[in-house]
Scaffold this motif. Structure first.
Motif, PDB file in Angstrom:
ATOM      1  N   PHE A  40      -8.513 -26.986  16.914  1.00 13.59           N
ATOM      2  CA  PHE A  40      -7.098 -26.633  16.840  1.00 13.59           C
ATOM      3  C   PHE A  40      -6.310 -27.751  16.168  1.00 13.59           C
ATOM      4  O   PHE A  40      -5.421 -27.503  15.346  1.00 13.59           O
ATOM      5  CB  PHE A  40      -6.561 -26.362  18.243  1.00 13.59           C
ATOM      6  CG  PHE A  40      -5.088 -26.060  18.283  1.00 13.59           C
ATOM      7  CD1 PHE A  40      -4.585 -24.863  17.788  1.00 13.59           C
ATOM      8  CD2 PHE A  40      -4.189 -26.984  18.821  1.00 13.59           C
ATOM      9  CE1 PHE A  40      -3.227 -24.592  17.809  1.00 13.59           C
ATOM     10  CE2 PHE A  40      -2.831 -26.719  18.864  1.00 13.59           C
ATOM     11  CZ  PHE A  40      -2.350 -25.510  18.346  1.00 13.59           C
ATOM     12  N   GLN A  43      -6.449 -27.717  12.458  1.00 16.15           N
ATOM     13  CA  GLN A  43      -5.720 -26.618  11.839  1.00 16.15           C
ATOM     14  C   GLN A  43      -4.212 -26.713  12.091  1.00 16.15           C
ATOM     15  O   GLN A  43      -3.463 -25.825  11.676  1.00 16.15           O
ATOM     16  CB  GLN A  43      -6.247 -25.287  12.378  1.00 16.15           C
ATOM     17  CG  GLN A  43      -7.722 -25.051  12.054  1.00 16.15           C
ATOM     18  CD  GLN A  43      -8.271 -23.796  12.733  1.00 16.15           C
ATOM     19  OE1 GLN A  43      -7.731 -23.338  13.732  1.00 16.15           O
ATOM     20  NE2 GLN A  43      -9.344 -23.258  12.173  1.00 16.15           N
ATOM     21  N   SER A  44      -3.784 -27.762  12.758  1.00 14.77           N
ATOM     22  CA  SER A  44      -2.397 -27.895  13.179  1.00 14.77           C
ATOM     23  C   SER A  44      -1.845 -29.243  12.747  1.00 14.77           C
ATOM     24  O   SER A  44      -2.479 -29.983  12.008  1.00 14.77           O
ATOM     25  CB  SER A  44      -2.310 -27.760  14.709  1.00 14.77           C
ATOM     26  OG  SER A  44      -2.951 -26.591  15.157  1.00 14.77           O
ATOM     27  N   THR A  45      -0.652 -29.548  13.229  1.00 12.40           N
ATOM     28  CA  THR A  45      -0.084 -30.881  13.057  1.00 12.40           C
ATOM     29  C   THR A  45      -0.264 -31.638  14.357  1.00 12.40           C
ATOM     30  O   THR A  45       0.129 -31.157  15.427  1.00 12.40           O
ATOM     31  CB  THR A  45       1.410 -30.804  12.714  1.00 12.40           C
ATOM     32  OG1 THR A  45       1.577 -30.086  11.485  1.00 12.40           O
ATOM     33  CG2 THR A  45       2.001 -32.198  12.558  1.00 12.40           C
ATOM     34  N   TRP A 294      -2.742 -15.136  14.438  1.00 11.00           N
ATOM     35  CA  TRP A 294      -2.678 -16.533  14.031  1.00 11.00           C
ATOM     36  C   TRP A 294      -1.591 -16.785  12.977  1.00 11.00           C
ATOM     37  O   TRP A 294      -0.863 -17.783  13.056  1.00 11.00           O
ATOM     38  CB  TRP A 294      -4.041 -16.975  13.491  1.00 11.00           C
ATOM     39  CG  TRP A 294      -4.142 -18.434  13.186  1.00 11.00           C
ATOM     40  CD1 TRP A 294      -4.159 -19.027  11.955  1.00 11.00           C
ATOM     41  CD2 TRP A 294      -4.251 -19.515  14.127  1.00 11.00           C
ATOM     42  NE1 TRP A 294      -4.275 -20.387  12.054  1.00 11.00           N
ATOM     43  CE2 TRP A 294      -4.334 -20.720  13.385  1.00 11.00           C
ATOM     44  CE3 TRP A 294      -4.288 -19.577  15.518  1.00 11.00           C
ATOM     45  CZ2 TRP A 294      -4.450 -21.974  13.997  1.00 11.00           C
ATOM     46  CZ3 TRP A 294      -4.404 -20.825  16.127  1.00 11.00           C
ATOM     47  CH2 TRP A 294      -4.478 -22.001  15.373  1.00 11.00           C
ATOM     48  N   HIS A 338       0.737 -25.653  15.788  1.00  7.83           N
ATOM     49  CA  HIS A 338       0.404 -24.782  14.662  1.00  7.83           C
ATOM     50  C   HIS A 338       1.626 -23.919  14.364  1.00  7.83           C
ATOM     51  O   HIS A 338       2.095 -23.172  15.237  1.00  7.83           O
ATOM     52  CB  HIS A 338      -0.786 -23.892  14.994  1.00  7.83           C
ATOM     53  CG  HIS A 338      -0.887 -22.673  14.130  1.00  7.83           C
ATOM     54  ND1 HIS A 338      -1.219 -22.717  12.786  1.00  7.83           N
ATOM     55  CD2 HIS A 338      -0.656 -21.350  14.413  1.00  7.83           C
ATOM     56  CE1 HIS A 338      -1.212 -21.490  12.291  1.00  7.83           C
ATOM     57  NE2 HIS A 338      -0.864 -20.656  13.244  1.00  7.83           N
ATOM     58  N   GLY A 344      -1.662 -27.410   7.777  1.00  9.47           N
ATOM     59  CA  GLY A 344      -2.450 -27.888   8.887  1.00  9.47           C
ATOM     60  C   GLY A 344      -3.198 -29.159   8.534  1.00  9.47           C
ATOM     61  O   GLY A 344      -3.285 -29.552   7.368  1.00  9.47           O
TER      62      GLY A 344
END
Length: 507
Positions: A40, A43-45, A294, A338, A344
């Protein structure tokens, strides 16, 4: 895909209680296994310097629900009628809201932290709720003393050491009564919360309407009861340990009560429990992806605070939140977001606070600049004009380098701290005169022995007499106090801290 508010329909907020930031692979821990949260994060900050300000459990959630700092105003207390929450703002809009949780402090009588949610599902049994099971018969084969270290409870003559010993055994007994029928990981606390979350996401929500879902898992908070404890097997992070599994430890200082080897084992059980939490939270993240949500759902994952876990960098001599000490191991929290359309894989080292999470959620939903008023039907509506948090969107989109020069943290009426790039400074509110001064905290009626300032039952209000200054570059876990050798820097940070608290109190 470019960021577009109109295409973001949903928000999922995931709170994991007592998850120390550096017990995750994505924050640099190469020993612990947290593959789902690490994925996760990729795929995120990921925010490397996120701090909760007012501590612990309840004040953090009040700040998150209201977008306002709590440290200058109040500690462990209910939501007030004057508080405007995220769900208050969502009233009257096409947004279904749900709260699924087992964090019992949120459910204390008259505290009101489920206010405004359309759907509320509480899973009983965690701390402060576990005494509900005190009268349930306990399997004679399960003895509380077998789930902690004997030397923490009994003296050499076989007598209870003190009242903390009795309280500890009583607490363990209550947890055993409700978990004695546990057979698989699906019976764990976090699994109960996740399974109810999956049911709501997949079956119960109106799939034609956008939603705001708050998932609040008290795990990986103690008791430290990962799978190995219930299977009677060695802990995978500490397979050579000999002795009882330490489900809970007393609230006393470590010295003379808990050995370093026992602290190591506690940290290993904590790691194993985090790995269990990671497995189950991964199911929530997978469900969001599998349902095709998503690209239209903002997902936030964070913790309210960390956890003292022993001596030195692990906990300054305590295990559990038994003193109002805002050191790094407690106040520095993991935070990942996210947001569809936002790149990301970013890692941002600028300071952010928990109130900024609330502002960011409102910004993504197009509600950050809304004002309170009256609806066409004559009902009051509420906006976010009183939020003190700053949206993190400009930071995530590269429009600004930072939104804050520093972070603050502490316990209302007991301790403050300020964290800058170069230093951290801890200010102890030990003087009644100072504690109640106009530039300190609100309310002259405040007493140092506040009845409820943490959910740790045997905690005590004990603080050092002298303020502390640390070099963040060379001493990130605050072990070498350099205040006496650097009085000018200490005074500079104290005045900056007081000025900021004073400004907050005027807004």
């Amino acid at each position: 895909m470019a960021f577009n508010r109109d295409k973001i329909k949903n928000v999922v907020f995931i709170m994991l209680d007592t998850l120390q930031f550096n017990y995750l692979g994505c924050y640099g821990n190469d020993k612990i296994k947290t593959p789902h949260i690490d994925r996760f994060a990729r795929q995120s900050t990921l925010f490397e310097n996120a701090y909760s300000e007012g501590l612990p459990t309840v004040p953090v959630r009040r700040a998150l629900m209201t977008g306002r700092f709590t440290l200058p105003y109040g500690g462990w207390e209910p939501l007030g009628g004057e508080d405007t929450t995220l769900t208050d703002i969502m009233w009257g809009k096409n947004m279904q809201t749900a709260l699924i949780y087992d964090t019992a402090p949120m459910r204390l009588p008259k505290f009101g932290y489920s206010r405004g949610f359309d759907f509320v599902d509480f899973c009983p049994g965690q701390e402060l709720d576990h005494t509900s099971f005190a009268d349930v018969p306990l399997d004679p084969a399960l003895k509380p003393e077998d789930f902690t270290s004997a030397s923490m409870v009994w003296d050499k003559e076989g007598n209870l050491i003190d009242d903390d010993s009795k309280q500890l055994l009583d607490e363990i007994g209550c947890f055993l009564r409700q978990q004695q029928h546990r057979r698989t990981n699906a019976d764990s606390y976090v699994a109960r919360v996740v399974n109810r979350t999956l049911d709501w996401l997949q079956e119960r929500r109106d799939k034609e309407r956008p939603f705001f879902l708050w998932v609040d898992s008290f795990d990986p908070h103690e008791p430290w009861d990962p799978p190995s404890v219930w299977k009677g097997e060695p802990c995978p992070y500490d397979p050579n340990y000999e002795g009882n599994p330490i489900l809970l430890a007393p609230w006393t200082p470590v010295e003379g009560r808990i050995t370093e080897r026992e602290c190591e084992h506690i940290r290993a059980l904590y790691m194993e429990k985090i790995t269990l939490v990671d497995e189950w939270i991964g199911k929530v993240l997978d469900s969001i992806r599998q349902q095709g949500l998503w690209d239209e759902t903002m997902v936030v994952l964070m913790s309210d605070h960390g956890q003292p876990m022993g001596t030195g960098e692990h906990g300054h001599g305590i295990v559990r939140k038994s003193r109002p000490w805002p050191y790094e191991e407690l106040v520095h929290v993991p935070l990942m977001m996210h947001i569809p359309g936002v790149e990301g894989g970013q890692r941002i080292d600028s300071f952010v606070q928990n109130v900024d999470v609330s502002a960011t959620i409102m910004d993504v939903m197009g509600q950050l600049d809304t004002e309170s008023g009256v609806s066409d039907h004559g009902m009051n509506t509420f906006g976010a004009e009183e939020f003190q948090g700053e949206s993190l969107l400009p930071l995530m989109q590269g429009e600004v380098d930072k939104i804050r020069d520093f972070a603050i943290a502490g316990y209302y009426g007991m301790s403050w701290s300020i964290i800058t790039e170069e230093h951290s400074y801890v200010h102890w509110l030990v003087s009644e005169e100072e504690k109640n001064s106009v530039d300190c905290v609100a309310g002259s009626e405040k007493t140092m022995d506040e009845e409820m300032w943490t959910c740790t039952a045997g905690a005590k209000v004990e603080m050092p007499e002298h303020n502390e200054l640390y070099d963040r570059k060379t001493d990130p876990f605050q072990l070498n106090n350099i205040a006496e050798a650097n009085p000018e820097k200490a005074e500079e940070l104290l005045q900056k801290l007081k000025l900021f608290i004073g400004e907050l109190r005027t807004t």
